[in-house]
Design an enzyme around this catalytic site. Structure first.
Site, short mmCIF file in Angstrom:
data_model
loop_
_atom_site.label_atom_id
_atom_site.label_comp_id
_atom_site.label_asym_id
_atom_site.label_seq_id
_atom_site.Cartn_x
_atom_site.Cartn_y
_atom_site.Cartn_z
N HIS A 62 -15.11 11.59 -8.81
CA HIS A 62 -13.80 10.93 -8.79
C HIS A 62 -12.99 11.30 -10.02
O HIS A 62 -13.22 10.80 -11.12
CB HIS A 62 -13.98 9.41 -8.74
CG HIS A 62 -12.69 8.67 -8.51
ND1 HIS A 62 -12.15 8.48 -7.26
CD2 HIS A 62 -11.83 8.09 -9.38
CE1 HIS A 62 -11.02 7.79 -7.36
NE2 HIS A 62 -10.80 7.55 -8.65
N HIS A 64 -8.77 12.22 -11.13
CA HIS A 64 -7.35 12.42 -10.86
C HIS A 64 -6.83 13.41 -11.90
O HIS A 64 -6.84 13.11 -13.10
CB HIS A 64 -6.57 11.11 -10.99
CG HIS A 64 -6.93 10.06 -9.98
ND1 HIS A 64 -6.30 9.95 -8.76
CD2 HIS A 64 -7.86 9.07 -10.02
CE1 HIS A 64 -6.81 8.93 -8.09
NE2 HIS A 64 -7.76 8.38 -8.82
N GLU A 142 -4.99 12.32 -0.63
CA GLU A 142 -4.89 10.86 -0.64
C GLU A 142 -3.69 10.36 0.16
O GLU A 142 -2.57 10.86 0.03
CB GLU A 142 -4.77 10.34 -2.07
CG GLU A 142 -4.82 8.83 -2.17
CD GLU A 142 -4.97 8.35 -3.59
OE1 GLU A 142 -5.99 7.70 -3.88
OE2 GLU A 142 -4.07 8.62 -4.41
N SER A 146 2.37 1.34 2.09
CA SER A 146 2.11 0.10 2.83
C SER A 146 3.30 -0.40 3.64
O SER A 146 3.19 -1.42 4.32
CB SER A 146 1.67 -1.00 1.85
OG SER A 146 2.70 -1.23 0.88
N HIS A 180 -6.03 5.32 -0.29
CA HIS A 180 -5.87 4.84 -1.65
C HIS A 180 -6.56 3.51 -1.90
O HIS A 180 -7.45 3.42 -2.75
CB HIS A 180 -4.39 4.73 -2.03
CG HIS A 180 -4.19 4.25 -3.43
ND1 HIS A 180 -3.93 2.93 -3.75
CD2 HIS A 180 -4.25 4.91 -4.61
CE1 HIS A 180 -3.83 2.80 -5.06
NE2 HIS A 180 -4.01 3.99 -5.61
N HIS A 205 -10.31 3.73 -3.15
CA HIS A 205 -10.42 2.71 -4.19
C HIS A 205 -10.66 1.37 -3.49
O HIS A 205 -10.06 1.10 -2.44
CB HIS A 205 -9.15 2.63 -5.02
CG HIS A 205 -8.78 3.90 -5.71
ND1 HIS A 205 -8.06 4.91 -5.09
CD2 HIS A 205 -9.01 4.33 -6.98
CE1 HIS A 205 -7.87 5.90 -5.95
NE2 HIS A 205 -8.44 5.59 -7.10
N GLU A 208 -10.79 -3.17 -7.17
CA GLU A 208 -10.89 -2.68 -8.55
C GLU A 208 -10.65 -3.76 -9.59
O GLU A 208 -11.37 -3.86 -10.58
CB GLU A 208 -9.90 -1.53 -8.75
CG GLU A 208 -9.92 -0.92 -10.13
CD GLU A 208 -9.00 0.29 -10.25
OE1 GLU A 208 -8.97 0.90 -11.33
OE2 GLU A 208 -8.31 0.62 -9.25
N ASP A 307 -12.83 8.98 -13.43
CA ASP A 307 -11.44 8.69 -13.11
C ASP A 307 -10.59 9.75 -13.81
O ASP A 307 -11.10 10.82 -14.17
CB ASP A 307 -11.07 7.27 -13.52
CG ASP A 307 -10.15 6.60 -12.50
OD1 ASP A 307 -9.35 7.31 -11.87
OD2 ASP A 307 -10.22 5.37 -12.34
#
Length: 404
Positions: A62, A64, A142, A146, A180, A205, A208, A307
């Site tokens: 993982h 980014h 990714e 929403s 995501h 994810h 978290e 990350d």
């Protein structure tokens, strides 16, 4: 053909001593040095010293890369404060991370022993750099968004990025999918993507931060203000249980899961998902501590990831292991150190479905060696000493070819 003779070796599961490894692009055979030398007389010989350790290449599932230009731009200590600072500086940071920025991050991972990484990509800007990386790359396109009205546009954008990555597919570059998070992907968009990408590696994810938990469970808290301000939404589009239900039949790498309660962990275990643990990121964003002991008791495979540099100071898995040693202060040190090595090699490889992470015949010859300051005393303390003293690696092979 190359033969490495190691007085100390971690094979992805346990510590071994005085073993030879014969390999070309893949590991051909393991055994005594004398037998291998006789069987492969033309092989190049590498004999490690008593202070050196041979390991499988590390696997970072993982990462980014898109915010790799971050230094002092972002706020830490609270997830929402960090998220708002990301939005404020997003365009600036993305524009600042060009080819040299991606290359710098990839080289940092290479020189600290990472031979395979999972790159989570929201925009597709690092595709070229990942295609050119020496390492094996699982490239997680990714999906995020929403708002119901935007589903079709978001789906089209996602599929275009996925198709671009599929054109680069090879045994070193694997196109994959990322959803995501439960709070940020509309269920209709998620269902469309999952339907069209069956069989591809999948990550997300999940649970978290405390703010995410309060928003998904109760529809209130700092995330409510965030969604009302930026997206005009006053209630969550999904809940944790529904999110996991939509993943049914797809073994998924769930990142973080710090705020997952025992009921959710039971569902994760029953579904065969794994958890990617990012201890430094969790600390910087105020997410809390993953109950690693509970995760282990429930039989959930947990992996170790860095990350990205938006929530970490390096992509060095050895530093991540040292942070985990300190964070999980009740775990027996020697046993936990051995488990951390497994999390960074064999377990991560298994979760990604790749034949790496173990020194066994047939696996890709992705190998690293490290040198300790003194000769280790015994097998039991070797994992801990290796984690404590390793800053960079001495040798690194990917597919049998030496890169460092």
């Amino acid at each position: 053909m190359t033969i490495i003779f190691a007085r100390w070796l971690f094979d992805g599961e346990k510590i071994l001593q005085n073993l030879g490894i014969a390999f070309d692009t893949r590991i051909v055979e393991t055994g005594s040095f004398e037998i291998l030398e006789t069987r492969y007389p033309e092989a190049d010989i590498v004999e490690l010293s008593e202070r050196e350790v041979l390991l499988p290449g590390l696997v970072n599932p993982h990462v980014h890369l898109e915010f790799g230009a971050n230094t002092t731009h972002l706020r830490y200590g609270d997830f929402i404060a960090w998220l708002e600072s990301v939005i404020t500086h997003r365009d600036e940071l993305i524009d600042a991370c060009h080819a040299a920025c991606y290359k710098r991050q990839i080289e940092e991972m290479l020189h600290t022993g990472t031979t395979c990484f999972g790159a989570v990509s929201s925009y597709g800007k690092e595709l070229k750099a990942c295609r050119a990386a020496p390492q094996r790359v699982v490239y997680f396109n990714e999906a995020i968004g929403s708002r119901p009205a935007a589903v079709d546009a978001l789906y089209s954008d996602f599929m275009q990025r996925l198709e671009a990555s599929e054109k680069a597919a090879s045994d070193r570059f694997v196109p994959a999918v990322a959803i995501h998070a439960p709070y940020s992907v509309h269920p209709v968009l998620m269902k469309k993507i999952l339907h069209e990408t069956e069989g591809k590696p999948l990550t997300a994810h999940f649970m978290e931060s405390p703010a995410e938990k309060m928003w998904l469970r109760e529809g209130r808290g700092a995330f409510r203000l965030f969604f009302e301000t930026y997206l005009g939404q006053s209630r969550p589009v999904c809940d944790p249980e529904t999110f996991l239900e939509m993943l049914e039949g797809r073994e998924t790498l769930l990142t973080h899961a710090v705020q997952a309660d025992e009921t959710l962990l039971d569902r994760i275990a029953a579904a065969g998902h794994s958890i990617i643990h990012c201890p430094r990121s969790n600390r910087l964003l105020g997410c809390g501590r993953l109950a690693i002991e509970t995760v282990g008791e429930k039989g959930i495979p947990w992996l170790l990831g860095t990350d990205g540099l938006s929530s970490n100071t390096s992509l060095n898995l050895w530093e991540e292991m040292r942070a985990a040693l300190m964070l999980h202060h009740l775990a027996p040190l020697d046993l936990f150190a051995l488990d951390l090595l497994r999390a960074a090699t064999s377990r991560a490889a298994d979760a990604l479905g790749l034949p790496v992470g173990r020194i066994v015949p047939g696996n890709h010859a992705d190998l690293v060696t490290v040198e300790l300051p003194d000769t280790p005393e015994n097998r039991e303390t070797l994992p801990l000493q290796t984690i404590l003293h390793t800053r960079k690696i001495d040798r690194l092979y990917i597919g049998g070819k030496r890169h460092v």
